[in-house]
Design an enzyme around this catalytic site. Sequence first.
Site, PDB file in Angstrom:
ATOM      1  N   GLY A 249      46.158  40.634  38.307  1.00  0.00           N
ATOM      2  CA  GLY A 249      44.540  40.584  38.099  1.00  0.00           C
ATOM      3  C   GLY A 249      43.964  41.115  39.159  1.00  0.00           C
ATOM      4  O   GLY A 249      44.503  42.018  40.083  1.00  0.00           O
ATOM      5  N   SER A 250      42.722  40.745  39.237  1.00  0.00           N
ATOM      6  CA  SER A 250      41.915  41.526  40.078  1.00  0.00           C
ATOM      7  C   SER A 250      42.046  40.938  41.515  1.00  0.00           C
ATOM      8  O   SER A 250      42.561  39.888  41.827  1.00  0.00           O
ATOM      9  CB  SER A 250      40.351  41.173  39.841  1.00  0.00           C
ATOM     10  OG  SER A 250      40.151  39.861  40.143  1.00  0.00           O
ATOM     11  N   GLY A 254      43.330  37.242  42.770  1.00  0.00           N
ATOM     12  CA  GLY A 254      44.272  37.024  43.634  1.00  0.00           C
ATOM     13  C   GLY A 254      44.025  36.319  44.995  1.00  0.00           C
ATOM     14  O   GLY A 254      44.873  35.476  45.319  1.00  0.00           O
ATOM     15  N   GLU A 271      49.803  41.064  42.289  1.00  0.00           N
ATOM     16  CA  GLU A 271      49.562  42.596  42.125  1.00  0.00           C
ATOM     17  C   GLU A 271      47.876  42.596  41.632  1.00  0.00           C
ATOM     18  O   GLU A 271      47.842  42.091  40.497  1.00  0.00           O
ATOM     19  CB  GLU A 271      50.459  42.916  40.852  1.00  0.00           C
ATOM     20  CG  GLU A 271      52.032  42.766  41.280  1.00  0.00           C
ATOM     21  CD  GLU A 271      52.475  44.087  41.866  1.00  0.00           C
ATOM     22  OE1 GLU A 271      51.780  44.752  42.507  1.00  0.00           O
ATOM     23  OE2 GLU A 271      53.774  44.256  42.461  1.00  0.00           O
ATOM     24  N   CYS A 305      45.886  49.385  36.653  1.00  0.00           N
ATOM     25  CA  CYS A 305      45.844  49.170  38.163  1.00  0.00           C
ATOM     26  C   CYS A 305      46.032  50.540  38.941  1.00  0.00           C
ATOM     27  O   CYS A 305      45.657  50.512  40.115  1.00  0.00           O
ATOM     28  CB  CYS A 305      46.490  47.882  38.772  1.00  0.00           C
ATOM     29  SG  CYS A 305      48.226  48.075  38.247  1.00  0.00           S
TER      30      CYS A 305
END
Length: 518
Positions: A249-250, A254, A271, A305
């Site tokens: 995620g963002s 995170g 991640e 990403c």
Amino acid sequence: MKHLCPTCDIKPALERLGIKDMNHGASTGAVWLETNGEILKSTASCDNRLIAEVRQGTWDDYQFIMEKAQEAFQYWRMVPAPKRGDIVRQMGNEFRRHKEDLGRLVSYEMGKIYQEGLGEVQEMIDIADFSLGISRQLYGYTMHSERERHRMYDQYHPLGVVGVITAFNFPVAVWAWNAMLALVTGNVVLWKPSSKVPLCAVAIHNIIADVLKRNEVPEGVTNLIIGSSKHIGDNFLSDKRVPLISCTGSTAVGRRVGRIVGERLGRTLLELGGNNAIIITDKADQDMALRATVFGAVGTAGQRCTSTRRLIIHESIYDSFKEKLINAYKQIRIGCPLDPDVLVGPLIDLSAVESFKYAQELLLKEGGKILYGGEVLTGPGYESGCYVRPMLAEAEKHYQIVQEETFAPILYLMKYKTLEEAIAMHNNVPQGLSSAMFSTDMRETERFLSHEGSDCGIANINIGTSGAEIGGAFGGEKDTGGGRESGSDAWKVYMRRQTNTINFSSDLPFAQGIKFVL
């Protein structure tokens, strides 16, 4: 532009994937729970059509699943790893069989073009094959002891319940990266997918149900909970029964996950955001660099990403390469992701469009210049309001917006004089996921890959920033979170290491030569 309505194309695929008008949002493998939570509507961002609905799981459903998962772990961890690998292999074969239908669902529900949907399913197939091999290679080291007639070695044991939280942009592949490895290493899995793409998760559990039944895998080995974060959120993260949370995620998400899980000394695999750059030197093959840049920047409508967000070009070729890039962008076809002639589909939702527009406003406010694109598209075929024209812009490295990750097709162009300057510009962002350099000069490329080069978890030469293979460990540094998924020895993340020493003598010597006499 001709607009291809995909409704007639997607319905047969939904039926073959077991997607109903109303679906349950919780599963313990081959068994679906009778959920009664809030209804979640899944609509396609390309045309705002309702695809299907999901009745979400509740905290009570989560508790039931967790009990099943804990019970299943007691069994699953003792199944020989090669047998676990064979079950994963069978799952991979089912993904092969359903590749076209699943790729179509990924494309329609998420918005990426069909070729990318197929590619995502191929990643699932590849990681299943890779995990089968890993199931026979869960190696530990044997070390020489300093004591006579002692043997010392380390080995790896499964953790237990692995929680997997996935983002909308890769609705099936990221689950597979985690789940396939977690399963072959003896763990059970609980998946919480993005609420923006719930049907992909339902389809996956429908697909693997027959494999689980054939092999008499008990309930609780592969689990799914589709639920709002207000019901299944921080309480999931703080659950001590989940020793590892893998979250994609963002960076903001995170940080929250890392803090909550860290407070209970749990493990995280994070991640997070990327702000990926390509350095194009004056010795680059410019045709290769052009193709890699365009795909990296506009693929998945800039919602990877690993999307290319910054382009650092040597001053001697800056103007000519910029013109080539503008000409290439003018040829990009935008529209329904299931139309085979389309290269860029819609953004995931209207909030993503607002982020796209905000980034432009901030860029102009800071003194940047839009070279091409940036419009929100309207008219026939674009009624959903989620289509945008990928944007090229000139910017400076210190701009606030250049330091941030905007999950949209925006590419910032910057020029450099020396290689030292280029590498410094490249590394001067908070994120550190993927990076690339285009050059035919070995000294330049080796420096980029050296200790004083790219500070990212992924560094490529003469290929772009996106499209990593599953054979290498995937992940990044700094605000990207430090996690590693997929290939290489990433399987170790899902296991606990244990050091063992065996004394096969009749004496009891102590380490470090300590003398202790009773």
